[in-house]
Design a protein around this motif. Structure first.
Motif, PDB file in Angstrom:
ATOM      1  N   VAL A  84       0.843  -1.203   0.000  1.00  0.00           N
ATOM      2  CA  VAL A  84       0.000   0.000   0.000  1.00  0.00           C
ATOM      3  C   VAL A  84       0.880   1.256   0.000  1.00  0.00           C
ATOM      4  O   VAL A  84       0.658   2.198  -0.757  1.00  0.00           O
ATOM      5  CB  VAL A  84      -0.952   0.004   1.220  1.00  0.00           C
ATOM      6  CG1 VAL A  84      -1.787   1.276   1.254  1.00  0.00           C
ATOM      7  CG2 VAL A  84      -1.876  -1.215   1.200  1.00  0.00           C
ATOM      8  N   TYR A  88       1.119   4.138  -2.901  1.00  0.00           N
ATOM      9  CA  TYR A  88       0.897   5.561  -2.616  1.00  0.00           C
ATOM     10  C   TYR A  88       2.049   6.395  -3.180  1.00  0.00           C
ATOM     11  O   TYR A  88       1.830   7.424  -3.829  1.00  0.00           O
ATOM     12  CB  TYR A  88       0.770   5.813  -1.101  1.00  0.00           C
ATOM     13  CG  TYR A  88       1.015   7.266  -0.782  1.00  0.00           C
ATOM     14  CD1 TYR A  88       0.045   8.235  -1.078  1.00  0.00           C
ATOM     15  CD2 TYR A  88       2.248   7.705  -0.294  1.00  0.00           C
ATOM     16  CE1 TYR A  88       0.287   9.579  -0.865  1.00  0.00           C
ATOM     17  CE2 TYR A  88       2.502   9.045  -0.086  1.00  0.00           C
ATOM     18  CZ  TYR A  88       1.522   9.977  -0.374  1.00  0.00           C
ATOM     19  OH  TYR A  88       1.771  11.311  -0.194  1.00  0.00           O
ATOM     20  N   ARG A  91       1.821   6.758  -6.925  1.00  0.00           N
ATOM     21  CA  ARG A  91       0.739   7.685  -7.329  1.00  0.00           C
ATOM     22  C   ARG A  91       1.090   9.131  -6.989  1.00  0.00           C
ATOM     23  O   ARG A  91       0.770  10.048  -7.739  1.00  0.00           O
ATOM     24  CB  ARG A  91      -0.576   7.269  -6.668  1.00  0.00           C
ATOM     25  CG  ARG A  91      -1.110   5.964  -7.230  1.00  0.00           C
ATOM     26  CD  ARG A  91      -2.409   5.541  -6.555  1.00  0.00           C
ATOM     27  NE  ARG A  91      -2.910   4.309  -7.147  1.00  0.00           N
ATOM     28  CZ  ARG A  91      -3.270   3.224  -6.450  1.00  0.00           C
ATOM     29  NH1 ARG A  91      -3.220   3.230  -5.122  1.00  0.00           N
ATOM     30  NH2 ARG A  91      -3.706   2.142  -7.087  1.00  0.00           N
ATOM     31  N   ARG A  92       1.734   9.347  -5.846  1.00  0.00           N
ATOM     32  CA  ARG A  92       2.139  10.696  -5.475  1.00  0.00           C
ATOM     33  C   ARG A  92       3.105  11.256  -6.527  1.00  0.00           C
ATOM     34  O   ARG A  92       2.958  12.399  -6.987  1.00  0.00           O
ATOM     35  CB  ARG A  92       2.842  10.688  -4.109  1.00  0.00           C
ATOM     36  CG  ARG A  92       3.308  12.064  -3.657  1.00  0.00           C
ATOM     37  CD  ARG A  92       4.126  11.997  -2.379  1.00  0.00           C
ATOM     38  NE  ARG A  92       5.484  11.529  -2.590  1.00  0.00           N
ATOM     39  CZ  ARG A  92       6.497  12.281  -3.025  1.00  0.00           C
ATOM     40  NH1 ARG A  92       6.310  13.556  -3.295  1.00  0.00           N
ATOM     41  NH2 ARG A  92       7.696  11.761  -3.182  1.00  0.00           N
ATOM     42  N   MET A  95       1.453  12.098  -9.880  1.00  0.00           N
ATOM     43  CA  MET A  95       0.795  13.409  -9.780  1.00  0.00           C
ATOM     44  C   MET A  95       1.818  14.540  -9.767  1.00  0.00           C
ATOM     45  O   MET A  95       1.597  15.604 -10.326  1.00  0.00           O
ATOM     46  CB  MET A  95      -0.054  13.489  -8.503  1.00  0.00           C
ATOM     47  CG  MET A  95      -1.379  12.775  -8.577  1.00  0.00           C
ATOM     48  SD  MET A  95      -2.432  13.348  -9.944  1.00  0.00           S
ATOM     49  CE  MET A  95      -2.892  14.979  -9.358  1.00  0.00           C
TER      50      MET A  95
ATOM     51  N   LYS B  58       2.926   8.756   8.854  1.00  0.00           N
ATOM     52  CA  LYS B  58       3.484   9.299   7.611  1.00  0.00           C
ATOM     53  C   LYS B  58       2.789  10.613   7.234  1.00  0.00           C
ATOM     54  O   LYS B  58       1.678  10.892   7.666  1.00  0.00           O
ATOM     55  CB  LYS B  58       3.306   8.299   6.469  1.00  0.00           C
ATOM     56  CG  LYS B  58       4.259   7.130   6.545  1.00  0.00           C
ATOM     57  CD  LYS B  58       4.199   6.259   5.307  1.00  0.00           C
ATOM     58  CE  LYS B  58       2.855   5.599   5.149  1.00  0.00           C
ATOM     59  NZ  LYS B  58       2.577   4.587   6.186  1.00  0.00           N
ATOM     60  N   THR B  59       3.442  11.402   6.408  1.00  0.00           N
ATOM     61  CA  THR B  59       2.864  12.630   5.886  1.00  0.00           C
ATOM     62  C   THR B  59       2.512  12.404   4.427  1.00  0.00           C
ATOM     63  O   THR B  59       3.401  12.113   3.612  1.00  0.00           O
ATOM     64  CB  THR B  59       3.875  13.792   6.007  1.00  0.00           C
ATOM     65  OG1 THR B  59       4.191  13.968   7.381  1.00  0.00           O
ATOM     66  CG2 THR B  59       3.294  15.080   5.458  1.00  0.00           C
ATOM     67  N   LEU B  60       1.221  12.511   4.108  1.00  0.00           N
ATOM     68  CA  LEU B  60       0.777  12.194   2.752  1.00  0.00           C
ATOM     69  C   LEU B  60       0.236  13.441   2.061  1.00  0.00           C
ATOM     70  O   LEU B  60      -0.462  14.249   2.682  1.00  0.00           O
ATOM     71  CB  LEU B  60      -0.316  11.119   2.798  1.00  0.00           C
ATOM     72  CG  LEU B  60      -0.014   9.860   3.628  1.00  0.00           C
ATOM     73  CD1 LEU B  60      -1.236   8.950   3.659  1.00  0.00           C
ATOM     74  CD2 LEU B  60       1.173   9.117   3.063  1.00  0.00           C
ATOM     75  N   THR B  61       0.535  13.584   0.774  1.00  0.00           N
ATOM     76  CA  THR B  61       0.059  14.728   0.001  1.00  0.00           C
ATOM     77  C   THR B  61      -0.622  14.253  -1.279  1.00  0.00           C
ATOM     78  O   THR B  61      -0.486  13.097  -1.670  1.00  0.00           O
ATOM     79  CB  THR B  61       1.232  15.651  -0.376  1.00  0.00           C
ATOM     80  OG1 THR B  61       2.164  14.918  -1.188  1.00  0.00           O
ATOM     81  CG2 THR B  61       1.951  16.164   0.861  1.00  0.00           C
ATOM     82  N   PRO B  65      -3.922  10.353  -4.708  1.00  0.00           N
ATOM     83  CA  PRO B  65      -3.170   9.283  -4.043  1.00  0.00           C
ATOM     84  C   PRO B  65      -3.580   9.087  -2.583  1.00  0.00           C
ATOM     85  O   PRO B  65      -3.618   7.953  -2.110  1.00  0.00           O
ATOM     86  CB  PRO B  65      -1.717   9.772  -4.163  1.00  0.00           C
ATOM     87  CG  PRO B  65      -1.713  10.595  -5.418  1.00  0.00           C
ATOM     88  CD  PRO B  65      -3.049  11.278  -5.460  1.00  0.00           C
ATOM     89  N   GLU B  68      -6.800   6.966  -2.563  1.00  0.00           N
ATOM     90  CA  GLU B  68      -6.538   5.561  -2.901  1.00  0.00           C
ATOM     91  C   GLU B  68      -5.844   4.861  -1.722  1.00  0.00           C
ATOM     92  O   GLU B  68      -6.100   3.685  -1.448  1.00  0.00           O
ATOM     93  CB  GLU B  68      -5.658   5.463  -4.163  1.00  0.00           C
ATOM     94  CG  GLU B  68      -6.312   6.042  -5.422  1.00  0.00           C
ATOM     95  CD  GLU B  68      -6.747   4.971  -6.421  1.00  0.00           C
ATOM     96  OE1 GLU B  68      -6.729   3.768  -6.094  1.00  0.00           O
ATOM     97  OE2 GLU B  68      -7.097   5.359  -7.561  1.00  0.00           O
ATOM     98  N   TYR B  69      -4.971   5.595  -1.031  1.00  0.00           N
ATOM     99  CA  TYR B  69      -4.284   5.040   0.138  1.00  0.00           C
ATOM    100  C   TYR B  69      -5.298   4.687   1.231  1.00  0.00           C
ATOM    101  O   TYR B  69      -5.278   3.581   1.777  1.00  0.00           O
ATOM    102  CB  TYR B  69      -3.263   6.063   0.652  1.00  0.00           C
ATOM    103  CG  TYR B  69      -2.530   5.645   1.910  1.00  0.00           C
ATOM    104  CD1 TYR B  69      -1.367   4.887   1.842  1.00  0.00           C
ATOM    105  CD2 TYR B  69      -3.001   6.016   3.171  1.00  0.00           C
ATOM    106  CE1 TYR B  69      -0.690   4.511   2.994  1.00  0.00           C
ATOM    107  CE2 TYR B  69      -2.332   5.640   4.329  1.00  0.00           C
ATOM    108  CZ  TYR B  69      -1.174   4.885   4.230  1.00  0.00           C
ATOM    109  OH  TYR B  69      -0.513   4.507   5.376  1.00  0.00           O
ATOM    110  N   GLU B  72      -7.278   1.660   0.285  1.00  0.00           N
ATOM    111  CA  GLU B  72      -6.540   0.395   0.402  1.00  0.00           C
ATOM    112  C   GLU B  72      -6.290   0.012   1.858  1.00  0.00           C
ATOM    113  O   GLU B  72      -6.228  -1.171   2.190  1.00  0.00           O
ATOM    114  CB  GLU B  72      -5.211   0.488  -0.360  1.00  0.00           C
ATOM    115  CG  GLU B  72      -5.395   0.603  -1.882  1.00  0.00           C
ATOM    116  CD  GLU B  72      -4.088   0.452  -2.647  1.00  0.00           C
ATOM    117  OE1 GLU B  72      -3.032   0.322  -2.010  1.00  0.00           O
ATOM    118  OE2 GLU B  72      -4.139   0.467  -3.890  1.00  0.00           O
ATOM    119  N   LYS B  73      -6.138   1.024   2.737  1.00  0.00           N
ATOM    120  CA  LYS B  73      -5.835   0.761   4.147  1.00  0.00           C
ATOM    121  C   LYS B  73      -7.075   0.374   4.939  1.00  0.00           C
ATOM    122  O   LYS B  73      -7.009  -0.442   5.850  1.00  0.00           O
ATOM    123  CB  LYS B  73      -5.217   2.018   4.778  1.00  0.00           C
ATOM    124  CG  LYS B  73      -3.728   2.136   4.557  1.00  0.00           C
ATOM    125  CD  LYS B  73      -2.986   1.261   5.565  1.00  0.00           C
ATOM    126  CE  LYS B  73      -1.492   1.425   5.406  1.00  0.00           C
ATOM    127  NZ  LYS B  73      -0.763   0.850   6.537  1.00  0.00           N
TER     128      LYS B  73
END
Lengths: 221, 221
Positions: A84, A88, A91-92, A95, B58-61, B65, B68-69, B72-73
């Protein structure tokens, strides 16, 4: 057979071509003068954009969803990681290149120098070209930093993120807008991806009025 | 706990809030004045954009994405269909709203009317407002046409595509820019999605200087 309506220097079309090539799919390429917005083309895609893919009896649009579709339909070779977190990160980065890099670099350079002439929209805007030439340096440094820690952009395997990045850089390289001396990691990464069979069709592209520089198709650039 | 750095009327932040809400996740919301580009914020996301999600350490941007994360989680309730074709259609529509609709409608209306004032960039450009007001009609018709054939936008189940669309329309509704009389299908669809618990936080939003119209939070609008 798979059919792709495309425009040669479009990074979004190139990404789809590279992914199909890597999956060893034969593709019929049809060049689309999308800016003329012909009735038949708009019927295929009301958004009036390329790429448009004909596959499995369906008409597919939007390069991101198209690539995820191809990845899910044709499992080998896998271009998405098994975790997963890994997906991510892919995909990040897709983009990052298709949104941020495109907006800051590709649109300022490829669209100003080439598309405007092809579509009869006038002359390049020098302030945009300057902005693009400045922004690409920062992006090459960011790629170099990622590649300090990873074999490929999103991790240790080749993924959709590498093809997204390579699609943009190859379009920019066609008009000599990439300084390959700026970062050794990026140069090595591009040499690796450029030598893949999937790249052959892209290296053979010719846009009338814009001959590519000699190093464009050279694997030892 | 999950923490989301956001801006109340950003459709990309709203999409993430809706998806987390639908998955029954508690979220700490931190409003980010992203246009001030504070050092601390840029450290979290060099792209200088919201949403930024802190989850699983985690830091997600990037909202696409990120969604989708989350999908999936946190498997239940599923917001992606079980088939490859179904997932393609969801992703195509998410792009439709986050790219085309955003560019033609949300940017022309919400950004011109609200963001420009908040960020001190000056007055709304009336030609852009006119373009946005014209484009939204075509988009509402397209949604109505999809909903003629489907219970939800991408098929018979609620998916990420519905939340992407609802995120944009709710931001526009906050400034009274949606004509709910234009299409009965769209009105019924919005009434259904608006009544979900996930929507509550969004209906309670308040932007200083821009009070929402009375119908904004009304489930029977």
């Amino acid at each position: 057979m798979i059919r792709l309506y495309h425009s040669p220097l479009s990074p979004f079309c190139r990404k789809v071509r590279l992914v199909l090539g890597e999956k060893r799919q034969e593709v019929e390429l049809i060049e689309e003068r999308y800016w003329e917005k012909s009735v038949e083309f708009l019927r295929r895609n009301p958004a009036g954009k390329v790429p448009v893919l004909r596959m499995d009896g369906k008409t597919l649009t939007e390069s991101g969803p198209i690539c995820e579709y191809i990845e899910e339909k044709i499992a080998e070779p896998a271009l998405m990681p098994p975790t997963v977190d890994g997906r991510y990160e892919v995909r990040r980065l897709v983009m990052w290149f298709d949104d941020k890099f495109h907006h800051e670099v590709t649109a300022n350079l490829v669209y100003e120098r080439v598309n405007k002439k092809l579509t009869g929209e006038g002359y390049p805007d020098s302030s945009k070209i300057k902005a693009g030439a400045k922004a690409i340096k920062y992006h090459l440094d960011y790629m170099g930093w990622l590649l300090d820690q990873r074999r490929w952009l999103a991790g240790d395997t080749l993924t959709l993120a590498d093809f997204a990045a390579a699609a943009h850089l190859s379009s920019l390289d066609y008009i000599s807008d990439v300084d390959w001396n700026r970062n050794e990691n990026v140069r090595e990464w591009y040499a690796k991806i450029k030598s893949r069979p999937a790249f052959r069709s892209i290296l053979a592209d010719q846009v009338p009025g814009f001959p590519p520089p000699p190093h464009y198709a050279d694997l030892d650039f």
